[in-house]
Design a protein around this motif. Sequence first.
Motif, PDB file in Angstrom:
ATOM      1  N   SER A   1       0.832  -1.203   0.000  1.00 10.40           N
ATOM      2  CA  SER A   1       0.000   0.000   0.000  1.00 10.40           C
ATOM      3  C   SER A   1       0.870   1.259   0.000  1.00 10.40           C
ATOM      4  O   SER A   1       0.576   2.222  -0.706  1.00 10.40           O
ATOM      5  CB  SER A   1      -0.906  -0.012   1.223  1.00 10.40           C
ATOM      6  OG  SER A   1      -1.574   1.209   1.357  1.00 10.40           O
ATOM      7  N   MET A   2       1.927   1.240   0.804  1.00  7.01           N
ATOM      8  CA  MET A   2       2.830   2.399   0.835  1.00  7.01           C
ATOM      9  C   MET A   2       3.504   2.602  -0.521  1.00  7.01           C
ATOM     10  O   MET A   2       3.613   3.730  -1.005  1.00  7.01           O
ATOM     11  CB  MET A   2       3.880   2.226   1.926  1.00  7.01           C
ATOM     12  CG  MET A   2       3.327   2.382   3.322  1.00  7.01           C
ATOM     13  SD  MET A   2       4.605   2.387   4.581  1.00  7.01           S
ATOM     14  CE  MET A   2       5.031   0.653   4.644  1.00  7.01           C
ATOM     15  N   ILE A   3       3.926   1.518  -1.136  1.00 10.21           N
ATOM     16  CA  ILE A   3       4.579   1.625  -2.460  1.00 10.21           C
ATOM     17  C   ILE A   3       3.600   2.176  -3.488  1.00 10.21           C
ATOM     18  O   ILE A   3       3.942   3.077  -4.269  1.00 10.21           O
ATOM     19  CB  ILE A   3       5.121   0.245  -2.910  1.00 10.21           C
ATOM     20  CG1 ILE A   3       6.192  -0.258  -1.961  1.00 10.21           C
ATOM     21  CG2 ILE A   3       5.627   0.294  -4.348  1.00 10.21           C
ATOM     22  CD1 ILE A   3       7.455   0.551  -1.964  1.00 10.21           C
ATOM     23  N   ALA A   4       2.369   1.651  -3.505  1.00 12.57           N
ATOM     24  CA  ALA A   4       1.361   2.141  -4.460  1.00 12.57           C
ATOM     25  C   ALA A   4       1.034   3.608  -4.197  1.00 12.57           C
ATOM     26  O   ALA A   4       0.824   4.383  -5.140  1.00 12.57           O
ATOM     27  CB  ALA A   4       0.107   1.282  -4.372  1.00 12.57           C
ATOM     28  N   GLY A   5       1.005   4.013  -2.934  1.00 17.75           N
ATOM     29  CA  GLY A   5       0.762   5.422  -2.614  1.00 17.75           C
ATOM     30  C   GLY A   5       1.871   6.321  -3.102  1.00 17.75           C
ATOM     31  O   GLY A   5       1.620   7.409  -3.627  1.00 17.75           O
ATOM     32  N   VAL A   6       3.104   5.891  -2.942  1.00 15.14           N
ATOM     33  CA  VAL A   6       4.248   6.676  -3.422  1.00 15.14           C
ATOM     34  C   VAL A   6       4.195   6.803  -4.947  1.00 15.14           C
ATOM     35  O   VAL A   6       4.444   7.882  -5.508  1.00 15.14           O
ATOM     36  CB  VAL A   6       5.580   6.040  -2.964  1.00 15.14           C
ATOM     37  CG1 VAL A   6       6.760   6.643  -3.693  1.00 15.14           C
ATOM     38  CG2 VAL A   6       5.735   6.193  -1.461  1.00 15.14           C
TER      39      VAL A   6
END
Length: 86
Positions: free
Chosen positions: A67-72
């Motif tokens: 989720s953090m990677i997709a948000g970035v």
Amino acid sequence: MFTPYERRQLRLIEEWFEKDDPQLARILRSGPVRKPSSVPRLIAFSVAGALGVLGVLTGVFMLLFGSMIAGVVAFGMIASRHRKRS
């Protein structure tokens, strides 16, 4: 379609634009500017949100990390679009 006189006048206008403002002439020659699609950004935010919710509900760290990677990635897409506008 155009008479020879009209073609000659259009060519004179084109030459005037090229001399006076070459950047504007280049933009006019390239045609209309296509607006970038917002679908990839919406998909990236949806994936980030879905992975985040699943990660919180299940307690799986890899889903939260995804989720953090997709948000970035989604925020990078927005920043890139704003940089191109400026």
